[in-house]
Design a protein around this motif. Structure first.
Motif, short mmCIF file in Angstrom:
data_model
loop_
_atom_site.label_atom_id
_atom_site.label_comp_id
_atom_site.label_asym_id
_atom_site.label_seq_id
_atom_site.Cartn_x
_atom_site.Cartn_y
_atom_site.Cartn_z
N VAL A 172 60.06 -13.99 26.75
CA VAL A 172 59.12 -13.13 27.47
C VAL A 172 57.72 -13.71 27.61
N SER A 173 57.34 -14.63 26.70
CA SER A 173 55.96 -15.10 26.77
C SER A 173 55.76 -16.55 26.39
N GLY A 174 56.84 -17.26 26.05
CA GLY A 174 56.69 -18.67 25.71
C GLY A 174 57.09 -18.97 24.28
N TYR A 175 57.51 -20.22 24.06
CA TYR A 175 58.04 -20.61 22.75
C TYR A 175 56.90 -20.99 21.80
N HIS A 176 56.25 -19.95 21.28
CA HIS A 176 55.18 -20.17 20.31
C HIS A 176 55.27 -19.10 19.24
N ALA A 177 54.92 -19.45 18.02
CA ALA A 177 55.12 -18.54 16.88
C ALA A 177 53.83 -17.99 16.31
N ASP A 178 52.69 -18.23 16.99
CA ASP A 178 51.42 -17.85 16.38
C ASP A 178 51.15 -16.35 16.42
N ASN A 179 51.92 -15.58 17.21
CA ASN A 179 51.87 -14.12 17.12
C ASN A 179 53.00 -13.56 16.27
N ILE A 180 54.22 -14.04 16.49
CA ILE A 180 55.36 -13.46 15.79
C ILE A 180 55.31 -13.74 14.30
N ALA A 181 54.81 -14.91 13.88
CA ALA A 181 54.78 -15.23 12.45
C ALA A 181 53.88 -14.27 11.68
N PRO A 182 52.62 -14.05 12.08
CA PRO A 182 51.82 -13.07 11.34
C PRO A 182 52.30 -11.63 11.53
N ALA A 183 52.95 -11.33 12.66
CA ALA A 183 53.48 -9.98 12.84
C ALA A 183 54.54 -9.67 11.79
N VAL A 184 55.32 -10.68 11.40
CA VAL A 184 56.37 -10.48 10.38
C VAL A 184 55.82 -10.68 8.97
N LEU A 185 55.05 -11.74 8.78
CA LEU A 185 54.63 -12.14 7.43
C LEU A 185 53.31 -11.52 7.00
N GLY A 186 52.49 -11.11 7.96
CA GLY A 186 51.17 -10.58 7.64
C GLY A 186 50.17 -11.69 7.36
N GLY A 187 48.88 -11.32 7.34
CA GLY A 187 47.84 -12.27 7.00
C GLY A 187 47.63 -13.34 8.05
N PHE A 188 47.05 -14.47 7.61
CA PHE A 188 46.85 -15.64 8.45
C PHE A 188 48.04 -16.58 8.27
N VAL A 189 48.57 -17.10 9.36
CA VAL A 189 49.71 -18.01 9.28
C VAL A 189 49.44 -19.23 10.16
N LEU A 190 49.66 -20.39 9.57
CA LEU A 190 49.57 -21.66 10.30
C LEU A 190 50.98 -22.10 10.67
N VAL A 191 51.20 -22.37 11.95
CA VAL A 191 52.49 -22.84 12.42
C VAL A 191 52.44 -24.37 12.45
N LYS A 192 53.04 -24.99 11.45
CA LYS A 192 53.03 -26.45 11.38
C LYS A 192 54.00 -27.08 12.36
N SER A 193 55.09 -26.38 12.63
CA SER A 193 56.11 -26.89 13.55
C SER A 193 56.98 -25.72 13.99
N THR A 194 57.51 -25.81 15.22
CA THR A 194 58.47 -24.80 15.67
C THR A 194 59.90 -25.35 15.69
N LYS A 195 60.06 -26.66 15.77
CA LYS A 195 61.40 -27.28 15.76
C LYS A 195 61.37 -28.48 14.82
N PRO A 196 61.73 -28.26 13.54
CA PRO A 196 62.14 -27.01 12.90
C PRO A 196 60.93 -26.10 12.64
N LEU A 197 61.21 -24.82 12.39
CA LEU A 197 60.14 -23.88 12.13
C LEU A 197 59.58 -24.11 10.73
N VAL A 198 58.29 -24.44 10.67
CA VAL A 198 57.60 -24.65 9.39
C VAL A 198 56.32 -23.84 9.43
N LEU A 199 56.20 -22.89 8.51
CA LEU A 199 55.06 -21.99 8.47
C LEU A 199 54.32 -22.10 7.14
N GLN A 200 53.02 -21.84 7.19
CA GLN A 200 52.23 -21.80 5.95
C GLN A 200 51.30 -20.62 6.02
#
Length: 204
Positions: A172-200
């Motif tokens: 619906v809006s593009g292959y990026h995790a900078d909204n969905i990651a904090p929506a699920v995990l809360g707080g501030f989230v850094l997306v280090k990679s999407t393929k593979p998915l690596v979050l901090q």
């Protein structure tokens, strides 16, 4: 005339099918409710990489079990409120339905899958305006994935739910995790990679 004795291969297949039926997930509760907050992304130099959850408004999804005979109809969106009639009730055309479909697929990958006679009924309450820049689609996808996971006893860790939401966001809006990651995990989230998915998650 006596029936032919089952072959060893047929016996093994029957045992395997029985084991799969035993291991398939059934609903753990009668209904599950999940809330996902608004998010802000593209912070500073972190374009498509850095986002945060915002306290206050968000989207709520209620998931209930659904008896199905056809796997193609195992996701039903029964009601959407707060969207002004703009969102589709067709699961494949709605970020909630896409997120649930992917959550069920991940359950199959991780846990052997959901009982084939069980689907998911959804109700979505939009607390965020569409196109607001507050991660509206991500909030719907996150709440849907979390509610579905709760419905079946939380077999998936939250990081896998981010993956489910990422598939929805890609549609619906593009292959990026900078909204969905904090929506699920809360707080501030850094997306280090999407393929593979690596979050901090970042301390704040």
């Amino acid at each position: 005339r006596a029936a032919a004795a089952p072959t060893a291969a047929h016996s093994r297949r029957a045992r395997l099918d029985a084991a799969l039926r035993r291991s398939a997930l059934d609903p753990a509760v009668q209904y599950a409710r999940a809330f996902a907050p608004s998010t802000v992304a593209n912070l500073g130099p972190g374009f498509d990489l850095l986002g945060c959850a915002v306290e206050g408004r968000g989207d709520t999804v209620v998931a209930r079990p659904l008896e199905v005979s056809d796997p193609a109809t195992r996701i039903v969106i029964e009601k959407i409120e707060g969207d002004g009639g703009r969102l589709s009730l067709v699961p494949d055309d709605n970020c909630c339905g896409i997120a649930v479909r992917e959550t069920l697929r991940l359950m199959e990958e991780e846990c052997g899958g959901v009982n084939p006679g069980v689907g998911v009924r959804l109700e979505l309450e939009k607390g965020l305006p569409l196109g607001s820049g507050l991660g509206s689609s991500a909030a719907s996808a996150a709440a849907a994935a979390m509610a579905t996971n709760l419905l079946f006893g939380e077999p998936l860790p939250k990081a896998r739910l981010v993956e489910a939401g990422l598939v929805s966001e890609a549609a619906v809006s593009g292959y990026h995790a900078d909204n969905i990651a904090p929506a699920v995990l809360g707080g501030f989230v850094l997306v280090k990679s999407t393929k593979p998915l690596v979050l901090q998650r970042l301390e704040c």
